[in-house]
Design a protein around this motif. Structure first.
Motif, short mmCIF file in Angstrom:
data_model
loop_
_atom_site.label_atom_id
_atom_site.label_comp_id
_atom_site.label_asym_id
_atom_site.label_seq_id
_atom_site.Cartn_x
_atom_site.Cartn_y
_atom_site.Cartn_z
N ILE A 39 9.22 -6.20 -32.67
CA ILE A 39 8.72 -7.18 -32.66
C ILE A 39 8.35 -7.90 -31.59
CG2 ILE A 39 10.24 -9.82 -33.50
CD1 ILE A 39 12.01 -8.60 -35.13
N VAL A 40 8.96 -7.71 -30.20
CA VAL A 40 8.88 -8.33 -28.83
C VAL A 40 7.36 -8.16 -28.59
CG1 VAL A 40 9.29 -7.84 -26.26
CG2 VAL A 40 11.26 -8.18 -28.43
N ASP A 41 7.03 -6.49 -29.09
CA ASP A 41 5.66 -5.99 -28.64
C ASP A 41 5.14 -7.03 -29.12
OD1 ASP A 41 6.43 -4.40 -26.48
OD2 ASP A 41 6.45 -2.74 -28.44
N ALA A 42 4.85 -7.41 -30.27
CA ALA A 42 3.61 -8.04 -31.30
C ALA A 42 4.35 -9.69 -31.05
CB ALA A 42 3.71 -7.91 -32.45
N SER A 43 4.97 -9.90 -30.71
CA SER A 43 5.17 -11.33 -30.24
C SER A 43 4.61 -11.50 -28.99
CB SER A 43 6.18 -12.23 -29.98
OG SER A 43 7.56 -11.29 -29.73
N VAL A 44 4.61 -11.00 -27.35
CA VAL A 44 3.74 -10.78 -26.45
C VAL A 44 2.79 -11.32 -26.89
CG1 VAL A 44 3.87 -10.23 -24.21
CG2 VAL A 44 6.19 -10.12 -25.30
N ASP A 45 2.01 -10.18 -27.36
CA ASP A 45 0.79 -9.92 -27.30
C ASP A 45 0.57 -11.48 -28.04
OD1 ASP A 45 1.12 -6.66 -26.69
OD2 ASP A 45 0.36 -6.75 -28.70
N ASN A 46 0.96 -11.83 -28.32
CA ASN A 46 0.89 -13.27 -29.65
C ASN A 46 0.78 -14.40 -28.18
OD1 ASN A 46 0.36 -12.14 -32.05
ND2 ASN A 46 1.84 -12.91 -32.89
N TYR A 47 1.83 -14.59 -27.76
CA TYR A 47 2.04 -15.03 -26.31
C TYR A 47 0.74 -15.04 -25.41
CZ TYR A 47 6.62 -15.51 -27.80
OH TYR A 47 8.13 -15.44 -28.62
N LEU A 48 0.19 -13.88 -25.07
CA LEU A 48 -0.87 -13.99 -24.11
C LEU A 48 -2.26 -14.62 -24.61
CD1 LEU A 48 0.15 -11.20 -22.45
CD2 LEU A 48 0.67 -13.59 -21.51
N GLU A 59 2.16 -16.07 -14.24
CA GLU A 59 2.52 -15.24 -12.57
C GLU A 59 3.46 -14.10 -13.44
OE1 GLU A 59 1.27 -16.56 -9.67
OE2 GLU A 59 0.25 -17.55 -10.46
N SER A 60 3.17 -13.44 -14.10
CA SER A 60 4.40 -13.21 -14.06
C SER A 60 4.28 -11.55 -14.93
CB SER A 60 5.13 -13.21 -16.09
OG SER A 60 4.71 -14.63 -15.92
N ASN A 61 4.95 -10.18 -14.38
CA ASN A 61 5.22 -8.80 -14.99
C ASN A 61 5.59 -9.16 -16.72
OD1 ASN A 61 5.88 -6.55 -15.40
ND2 ASN A 61 6.51 -6.45 -12.94
N MET A 62 4.67 -7.96 -16.92
CA MET A 62 4.23 -8.52 -18.06
C MET A 62 5.16 -7.26 -18.99
SD MET A 62 3.96 -11.68 -19.08
CE MET A 62 3.77 -11.17 -20.60
N ASP A 63 5.54 -6.32 -18.10
CA ASP A 63 6.36 -4.97 -18.56
C ASP A 63 7.62 -5.46 -18.45
OD1 ASP A 63 3.95 -3.49 -19.36
OD2 ASP A 63 3.54 -3.37 -17.30
N ARG A 64 7.67 -6.57 -17.16
CA ARG A 64 9.07 -5.89 -16.89
C ARG A 64 9.77 -7.57 -18.38
NH1 ARG A 64 10.83 -9.02 -12.50
NH2 ARG A 64 12.30 -11.34 -14.21
N ALA A 82 23.78 -5.34 -23.56
CA ALA A 82 23.88 -6.70 -23.09
C ALA A 82 23.07 -7.02 -22.22
CB ALA A 82 25.14 -6.11 -22.20
N TYR A 83 22.83 -7.80 -22.64
CA TYR A 83 21.12 -8.92 -21.86
C TYR A 83 21.90 -9.18 -19.75
CZ TYR A 83 17.87 -11.52 -19.77
OH TYR A 83 17.00 -12.81 -19.79
N ARG A 84 21.41 -8.82 -19.39
CA ARG A 84 21.98 -9.07 -17.95
C ARG A 84 20.27 -10.27 -16.98
NH1 ARG A 84 26.57 -6.44 -18.16
NH2 ARG A 84 27.18 -4.76 -18.61
N GLY A 85 19.57 -9.92 -17.46
CA GLY A 85 18.11 -11.21 -16.51
C GLY A 85 19.09 -11.94 -16.70
N HIS A 86 18.21 -12.73 -16.10
CA HIS A 86 18.05 -14.29 -15.94
C HIS A 86 18.78 -15.00 -17.10
CE1 HIS A 86 14.64 -12.74 -12.35
NE2 HIS A 86 15.80 -14.06 -11.85
N ASP A 87 19.50 -16.00 -16.40
CA ASP A 87 19.99 -17.45 -18.06
C ASP A 87 18.67 -17.56 -17.92
OD1 ASP A 87 20.47 -20.15 -16.85
OD2 ASP A 87 21.18 -18.60 -15.33
N MET A 88 18.87 -18.63 -19.37
CA MET A 88 17.92 -19.44 -19.91
C MET A 88 17.61 -20.28 -18.51
SD MET A 88 16.33 -17.73 -22.22
CE MET A 88 16.49 -16.61 -21.38
N VAL A 89 17.95 -21.34 -18.05
CA VAL A 89 18.15 -22.41 -17.39
C VAL A 89 16.86 -21.60 -16.36
CG1 VAL A 89 18.74 -24.54 -16.21
CG2 VAL A 89 20.17 -24.05 -18.51
N ALA A 90 17.80 -20.48 -16.32
CA ALA A 90 16.81 -19.95 -14.39
C ALA A 90 16.04 -19.55 -14.59
CB ALA A 90 17.98 -19.04 -13.60
#
Lengths: 140, 302
Positions: A39-48, A59-64, A82-90
């Motif tokens: 789902i993520v791969d297909a949706s990111v393909d769609n965004y791009l 400006e994004s690193n798409m692999d990350r 457990a998602y440890r990335g940026h929070d949604m606001v940041a």
């Protein structure tokens, strides 16, 4: 009143983003981690490929981004992550995203889930958990 | 039907204007203006066009603002609704605009053809009541779609000013007037995880049969509070089925007026076009019980 409501929304959104239940049926219904990865791969393909929103990722690193989405979607779906990335606001600070941008992302994600074979009812169960993020993502 | 054709022509002109200017090099004032039609709400989240012209279901008002403009844009649509009953038929074309997902303005024109009943009432066969309905709706709080984490629905207030052209007949059957104003408070909530949209609306009204038979009557002259409720199940991104219920006052001595209900299916071809087909039961409508029949509505918008 608006400020109180907004912070109430934010709080409950943060709460829904809190620890996952590994036995959440939604995670299974979305095809487990393999399904979410597709789902993520297909949706990111769609965004791009989407003229409405592709510049957001200039400006994004798409692999990350793909890797982070896979963990985050897993957690939102109630999987054992457990998602440890940026929070949604940041993560969206400075992007000045509109509701139109947010909805374009939703439409691309819907297309991706349909492509991967997730039923409409299951899509909506997942989207219901993502929808409140509008309050943190949309800043314009 | 004629006004519907005029509306369609107006829509075609609007539509061709937006496409013609799409190719220009530098952003003109027109481009900036047409960019306001951002077309960016999610499919179906503006509802369809209700019989009185506002964004809603078929019979009742919803708190959703019509069209596909987000809070940064506007959306405009026209519609034609037809209700075919055993002894009457109703045509109701209209136009509505949603401004910044906050304010909605609408106009509908209703033509209620009494067919053979006109003659039975001492009028002519095919005697037709006409009504202009000017509506405004303001979203107060909440977002039916995004607020999936809180119980608060989207809440809106609305007003509909109605002018009927058959004052003499209305007074002859016991109606008090040919002009009336409805006020409503609507709450709509999408339960996305369940794919269900619920709506509940309270309406203050004096209208007899939506105002087609005027306002107030010999039996009851004043405002009363009425209820509209609907439930919609989203089958897919562009297909929904639902049912609606609407209570109405019974103000006239000559005709007992009951609640109206319908079941419908709405198909959204895209954000420019939707078709709603259903079955509506309006109960007793002057002289005739069991007025139920087909409901058809077409909405086209930008």
């Amino acid at each position: 009143m608006k400020a109180i409501l907004r912070s109430a929304c934010l709080m409950s959104a943060l709460m829904t983003a809190a620890p996952a239940f590994a036995d959440d049926p939604l995670f299974t219904d979305m095809g487990g981690q393999a399904g979410i990865d597709s789902i993520v791969d297909a949706s990111v393909d769609n965004y791009l490929a989407d003229d409405r929103i592709k510049t957001i990722f200039d400006e994004s690193n798409m692999d990350r981004i793909r890797a982070e989405f896979k963990v985050q979607f897993c957690q939102v779906a109630g999987g054992p992550c457990a998602y440890r990335g940026h929070d949604m606001v940041a993560a969206h600070k400075g992007l000045h995203l509109t509701n139109a941008d947010f909805n374009a992302v939703v439409e691309d994600l819907q297309d991706a889930m349909t492509k991967v074979g997730v039923s409409f009812a299951v899509q909506n169960r997942f989207l219901a958990r993502l929808a409140p993020m509008q309050h943190q993502v949309v800043s314009k | 039907m004629r006004s519907f054709a005029v509306g369609m022509a107006a829509f075609a002109v609007l539509f061709s204007m937006t496409s013609v200017h799409a190719g220009e090099a530098s952003p003109s004032l027109w481009d900036q203006g047409s960019a306001l039609f951002d077309h960016s709400k999610l499919l179906a989240t503006g509802g369809v066009s209700a019989v009185e012209g506002e964004g809603g279901g078929g019979l009742g008002a919803w708190a959703l603002i019509t069209g596909y403009g987000t809070r940064d844009g506007i959306g405009l649509n026209i519609h034609e609704t037809y209700v075919g009953l055993p002894d009457y038929q109703l045509h109701a074309p209209g136009i509505a605009i949603g401004l910044f997902d906050r304010l909605e303005l609408s106009y509908a024109w209703q033509a209620f053809d009494t067919e053979a009943t006109g003659a039975a009432l001492g009028l002519v066969r095919g005697f037709t009541f006409h009504q202009n309905i000017y509506g405004a709706k303001l979203k107060l709080i909440g977002d039916a779609v995004y607020d999936q984490d809180i119980w608060l629905p989207q809440i809106a207030v609305g007003v509909q000013h109605k002018e009927n052209d058959r004052g003499a007949v209305i007074r002859a059957v016991g109606g008090k007037g040919s002009v009336g104003t409805d006020f409503y408070l609507a709450a709509s909530k999408l339960f996305l995880a369940q794919s269900v949209l619920l709506d509940a609306t309270m309406r203050l009204t004096k209208a007899n049969q939506f105002g087609i038979l005027g306002f107030g009557g010999d039996k009851h002259a004043d405002y009363s509070t009425q209820f509209e409720g609907s439930i919609v199940y989203l089958v897919s991104r562009n297909f929904a089925v639902g049912g609606e219920f609407r209570t109405k006052p019974s103000n006239l001595g000559v005709a007992r007026e009951g609640a109206a209900l319908d079941v419908f299916a709405a198909y959204f071809l895209n954000k420019n076009l939707s078709v709603t087909a259903g079955y509506a039961d309006l109960g007793n409508v002057v002289l005739h019980d069991h007025q139920d029949g087909i409901y058809l509505s077409l909405q086209a918008g930008i």
